[in-house]
Design an enzyme around this catalytic site. Structure first.
Site, short mmCIF file in Angstrom:
data_model
loop_
_atom_site.label_atom_id
_atom_site.label_comp_id
_atom_site.label_asym_id
_atom_site.label_seq_id
_atom_site.Cartn_x
_atom_site.Cartn_y
_atom_site.Cartn_z
N HIS A 64 140.06 75.65 -53.76
CA HIS A 64 139.30 76.16 -54.90
C HIS A 64 138.32 75.08 -55.36
CE1 HIS A 64 138.46 78.08 -58.72
NE2 HIS A 64 139.33 79.03 -58.51
N GLY A 108 143.99 76.18 -52.36
CA GLY A 108 143.71 77.60 -52.14
C GLY A 108 143.17 77.87 -50.75
N TYR A 138 150.31 78.05 -60.00
CA TYR A 138 149.86 79.01 -58.98
C TYR A 138 150.21 80.43 -59.42
CZ TYR A 138 147.46 79.30 -54.60
OH TYR A 138 146.49 79.51 -53.66
O1 YXS Z 1 131.37 63.39 -55.18
P1 YXS Z 1 130.54 64.44 -54.46
O2 YXS Z 1 129.57 65.17 -55.35
O3 YXS Z 1 129.96 63.94 -53.17
O4 YXS Z 1 131.60 65.60 -54.01
C1 YXS Z 1 132.73 65.24 -53.26
C2 YXS Z 1 133.91 65.96 -53.85
O5 YXS Z 1 133.90 66.01 -55.26
C3 YXS Z 1 133.70 67.35 -53.29
N1 YXS Z 1 134.95 68.10 -53.26
C4 YXS Z 1 135.24 69.13 -54.07
N2 YXS Z 1 134.52 69.70 -55.06
C5 YXS Z 1 135.12 70.73 -55.72
N3 YXS Z 1 136.36 71.20 -55.44
C6 YXS Z 1 137.09 70.65 -54.45
N4 YXS Z 1 138.29 71.16 -54.18
C7 YXS Z 1 136.53 69.55 -53.73
N5 YXS Z 1 136.98 68.76 -52.72
C8 YXS Z 1 136.00 67.89 -52.45
O6 YXS Z 1 133.22 67.16 -51.97
C9 YXS Z 1 132.56 65.89 -51.89
C10 YXS Z 1 133.21 65.07 -50.79
O7 YXS Z 1 134.55 64.86 -51.23
P2 YXS Z 1 135.31 63.52 -50.85
O8 YXS Z 1 134.37 62.36 -50.98
O9 YXS Z 1 136.57 63.51 -51.62
O10 YXS Z 1 135.62 63.76 -49.28
P3 YXS Z 1 136.74 63.04 -48.41
O11 YXS Z 1 136.42 63.41 -47.01
O12 YXS Z 1 136.86 61.60 -48.79
O13 YXS Z 1 138.10 63.72 -48.84
C11 YXS Z 1 138.32 65.09 -48.49
C12 YXS Z 1 139.49 65.62 -49.37
C13 YXS Z 1 139.63 67.14 -49.12
C14 YXS Z 1 140.79 64.89 -48.98
C15 YXS Z 1 139.16 65.34 -50.85
O14 YXS Z 1 137.85 65.83 -51.12
C16 YXS Z 1 140.13 66.03 -51.76
O15 YXS Z 1 141.27 65.58 -51.93
N6 YXS Z 1 139.67 67.18 -52.34
C17 YXS Z 1 140.51 67.95 -53.27
C18 YXS Z 1 141.60 68.71 -52.47
C19 YXS Z 1 142.42 69.52 -53.44
O16 YXS Z 1 143.19 69.00 -54.24
N7 YXS Z 1 142.22 70.85 -53.41
C20 YXS Z 1 142.87 71.76 -54.36
C21 YXS Z 1 141.77 72.41 -55.21
S1 YXS Z 1 142.48 73.41 -56.48
C22 YXS Z 1 143.10 74.74 -55.62
O17 YXS Z 1 142.77 74.97 -54.47
C23 YXS Z 1 144.07 75.63 -56.28
C24 YXS Z 1 143.65 76.02 -57.67
S2 YXS Z 1 145.63 74.85 -56.35
O18 YXS Z 1 145.38 73.54 -56.87
O19 YXS Z 1 146.47 75.62 -57.17
O20 YXS Z 1 146.09 74.77 -54.97
#
Ligand code: YXS
Length: 259
Positions: A64, A108, A138
């Site tokens: 998400h 998500g 969730y």
């Molecule tokens: O800083 P900039 O502008 O370059 O943007 C960065 C991140 O902020 C962005 N980005 C996201 N933006 C919005 N929502 C996200 N979920 C998201 N994930 C990443 O993408 C740009 C590059 O991210 P960066 O520098 O962290 O990349 P990386 O290669 O070092 O790391 C990749 C990840 C996926 C490990 C890391 O981005 C990360 O941990 N992302 C969040 C993963 C996460 O927690 N997803 C859950 C989202 S909430 C959801 O799905 C449900 C509501 S729930 O939580 O219930 O499951």
């Protein structure tokens, strides 16, 4: 720049998640383009869909779009949340949707992948279900999707640790159908899609809908439903949920108080 690219090969439609810069975070805009692509494929009587990211990505989807999660006091995953629309669109699409997975699948994004009918992943892929990392409660349908796909102790491990599990473990648990090296996965998935396309689309669409109805058929008393909604509200009204979102936005570790 389109957030999604599409291709058609005979009766197979391919949807490419195309926002690698934002790790294919499931924003309302990206989800809208996926749903539009599915609507277009439905009109073309496409008989199999492949949902994938660009070849060689490190992240299939980061889940998400956290920037679009509402602040505390609002249900972050209610019926009309774009992620919910996407999961339903995949599950209700009349032909099989095959998830071709390379890289990490987060939050998500896991539910979107698990909403697909068949999952094929590279050995380097990982799957992380992360509500606890953000303080998100969730939603019921999402939890049921996971319970239908994953043995309960593993669902609990994934939800409570919010840590990724490797694709090999997902294969052993039956969460994914096949593991294929990156050099072979595209040809393998396209061959599978082609084998689906020569079968009866009507028979397949009816069996897919039968399976959807049967796996979602859970009697839930109004009292039980309201009890669960009340529990979820405690979370999304709470400080931890806001802290989880703020910490991500401020690129720092969250400090959860349990309140
Ligand atoms: O800083 P900039 O502008 O370059 O943007 C960065 C991140 O902020 C962005 N980005 C996201 N933006 C919005 N929502 C996200 N979920 C998201 N994930 C990443 O993408 C740009 C590059 O991210 P960066 O520098 O962290 O990349 P990386 O290669 O070092 O790391 C990749 C990840 C996926 C490990 C890391 O981005 C990360 O941990 N992302 C969040 C993963 C996460 O927690 N997803 C859950 C989202 S909430 C959801 O799905 C449900 C509501 S729930 O939580 O219930 O499951």
């Amino acid at each position: 720049m389109p957030l999604v690219l599409t291709e058609q090969q005979d009766s197979t439609g391919i949807i490419f998640l195309n926002n690698t810069e934002k790790r294919n975070a499931l924003s309302e805009a990206l989800i809208g383009e996926i749903i539009d692509a599915l609507d277009g494929f439905r009109a073309l009587n496409i008989r199999a869909v492949i949902l994938r990211a660009a070849a060689g990505v490190k992240v299939w989807s980061a889940g998400h779009d956290i920037g679009e999660l509402p602040n505390s006091g609002h249900d972050p995953l209610g019926w009309n949340d774009p992620l919910r629309h996407l999961v339903r669109a995949i599950q209700e699409f009349p032909a099989p949707v095959i998830a071709l997975i390379e890289g990490g699948v987060w939050g998500g994004g896991c539910e979107v992948a698990m909403a697909c009918d068949i999952l094929v992943a590279t050995p380097e892929s990982t799957f992380a279900i992360t509500p606890a990392k953000l303080g998100v409660p969730y939603n019921l349908v999402g939890v049921l999707t996971m319970m239908n796909m994953i043995p309960l102790p593993v669902v609990k491990e994934m939800l409570f640790t919010a840590k990724p599990i490797p694709a090999g473990q997902a294969l052993n648990l039956g969460i994914i159908n096949y593991l294929k090296p990156a050099s072979e996965i595209e040809a393998f998935v396209h061959d599978m899609a082609a084998s689906i396309c020569v079968n009866s689309p009507l028979s397949i669409s009816v069996m897919k809908e039968e399976l959807r109805l049967l796996t979602s058929a859970h009697a839930l008393s109004p009292e039980l439903f309201e009890r669960i909604q009340g529990l979820r509200q405690i979370v999304y009204d709470g400080k931890d949920y806001q802290e989880g979102i703020d910490a991500f936005r401020q690129k720092r570790k969250p400090n959860f108080s349990g309140k």
